[in-house]
Design a protein around this motif. Structure first.
Motif, short mmCIF file in Angstrom:
data_model
loop_
_atom_site.label_atom_id
_atom_site.label_comp_id
_atom_site.label_asym_id
_atom_site.label_seq_id
_atom_site.Cartn_x
_atom_site.Cartn_y
_atom_site.Cartn_z
N LYS A 101 3.79 11.76 7.45
CA LYS A 101 2.75 10.86 7.95
C LYS A 101 1.46 11.10 7.18
CE LYS A 101 4.58 10.58 12.63
NZ LYS A 101 5.27 9.34 12.54
N LEU A 102 0.72 10.04 6.95
CA LEU A 102 -0.56 10.16 6.29
C LEU A 102 -1.47 11.05 7.15
CD1 LEU A 102 -1.86 9.00 3.73
CD2 LEU A 102 -2.87 7.23 5.16
N ARG A 103 -2.12 12.00 6.52
CA ARG A 103 -2.99 12.92 7.26
C ARG A 103 -4.13 12.16 7.93
NH1 ARG A 103 -1.81 18.14 6.54
NH2 ARG A 103 -0.53 18.70 4.74
N ALA A 104 -4.53 12.64 9.11
CA ALA A 104 -5.55 11.96 9.92
C ALA A 104 -6.89 11.86 9.20
CB ALA A 104 -5.71 12.69 11.25
N PHE A 105 -7.20 12.82 8.34
CA PHE A 105 -8.50 12.80 7.67
C PHE A 105 -8.51 12.01 6.37
CE2 PHE A 105 -6.37 16.67 6.23
CZ PHE A 105 -6.46 16.54 4.85
N VAL A 106 -7.39 11.36 6.03
CA VAL A 106 -7.32 10.55 4.82
C VAL A 106 -7.50 9.08 5.22
CG1 VAL A 106 -5.84 9.78 2.93
CG2 VAL A 106 -5.80 12.17 3.64
N LYS A 155 0.75 15.02 -2.91
CA LYS A 155 1.47 14.68 -1.68
C LYS A 155 1.08 15.57 -0.50
CE LYS A 155 5.85 13.13 -0.02
NZ LYS A 155 7.09 12.55 -0.44
N ARG A 156 0.98 16.87 -0.71
CA ARG A 156 0.66 17.76 0.41
C ARG A 156 -0.77 17.58 0.90
NH1 ARG A 156 -1.78 22.82 -1.25
NH2 ARG A 156 -1.97 22.86 -3.51
N VAL A 206 0.84 -1.20 0.00
CA VAL A 206 0.00 0.00 0.00
C VAL A 206 0.88 1.25 0.00
CG1 VAL A 206 -1.64 1.34 1.39
CG2 VAL A 206 -1.98 -1.13 1.10
N GLY A 207 1.90 1.27 0.85
CA GLY A 207 2.80 2.42 0.92
C GLY A 207 3.52 2.68 -0.38
N ASP A 208 3.97 1.60 -1.04
CA ASP A 208 4.62 1.73 -2.35
C ASP A 208 3.66 2.32 -3.37
OD1 ASP A 208 6.90 0.52 -1.29
OD2 ASP A 208 6.46 -1.44 -2.19
N ALA A 209 2.40 1.89 -3.32
CA ALA A 209 1.39 2.39 -4.26
C ALA A 209 1.19 3.89 -4.07
CB ALA A 209 0.07 1.65 -4.06
N LEU A 210 1.11 4.33 -2.82
CA LEU A 210 0.96 5.76 -2.55
C LEU A 210 2.20 6.54 -2.99
CD1 LEU A 210 -0.80 5.63 0.91
CD2 LEU A 210 -1.81 6.31 -1.28
N SER A 211 3.36 5.95 -2.80
CA SER A 211 4.60 6.59 -3.22
C SER A 211 4.63 6.76 -4.74
CB SER A 211 5.79 5.76 -2.75
OG SER A 211 6.99 6.36 -3.13
N GLU A 212 4.22 5.71 -5.46
CA GLU A 212 4.14 5.79 -6.92
C GLU A 212 3.15 6.87 -7.35
OE1 GLU A 212 5.59 4.23 -9.68
OE2 GLU A 212 7.06 3.60 -8.21
N LEU A 213 2.01 6.92 -6.67
CA LEU A 213 0.98 7.91 -6.99
C LEU A 213 1.51 9.32 -6.81
CD1 LEU A 213 -1.99 8.65 -7.65
CD2 LEU A 213 -2.40 8.56 -5.17
N THR A 214 2.15 9.58 -5.66
CA THR A 214 2.63 10.94 -5.39
C THR A 214 3.88 11.28 -6.20
OG1 THR A 214 3.81 10.19 -3.39
CG2 THR A 214 1.58 11.08 -3.09
#
Length: 94
Positions: free
Chosen positions: A50-55, A41-42, A26-34
């Motif tokens: 860190k992943l934002r609390a509201f995401v 990313k922001r 999952v983390g790799d997927a988000l890294s590829e996306l950003t």
């Protein structure tokens, strides 16, 4: 795997409703996306990474927060990751 982009974030992902990425977790997927859509990313991460609390993230239909490996959860072709931003607001009449 496919990452589903919510309407409020599509303007930062080339107006796409989904993005295909190649990733092992999952983390790799988000890294590829950003990496391919850096403006996202922001909106997904705090300044300290860190992943934002509201995401909220759902791998297929499972809330990633409740998976044993969280963002290190392995993914495979055919999986989909949904990004669901929490919505707050409104008025309460007492």
């Amino acid at each position: 795997m496919k990452i589903l982009i919510p309407t409020p974030l599509r303007q930062y992902a080339g107006k796409k409703d989904a993005v295909e990425v190649r990733a092992g977790t999952v983390g790799d997927a988000l890294s590829e996306l950003t990496s391919s859509h850096p403006d996202l990313k922001r909106h997904l991460y705090t300044d300290d990474g860190k992943l934002r609390a509201f995401v909220n993230l759902y791998l297929n239909d499972e809330d990633v927060r409740y998976l044993a490996q969280k963002e290190q959860t392995p993914v495979k072709d055919g999986d989909h990751l949904s990004i669901i931003p929490s919505i707050a607001g409104g008025k309460v009449n007492l």
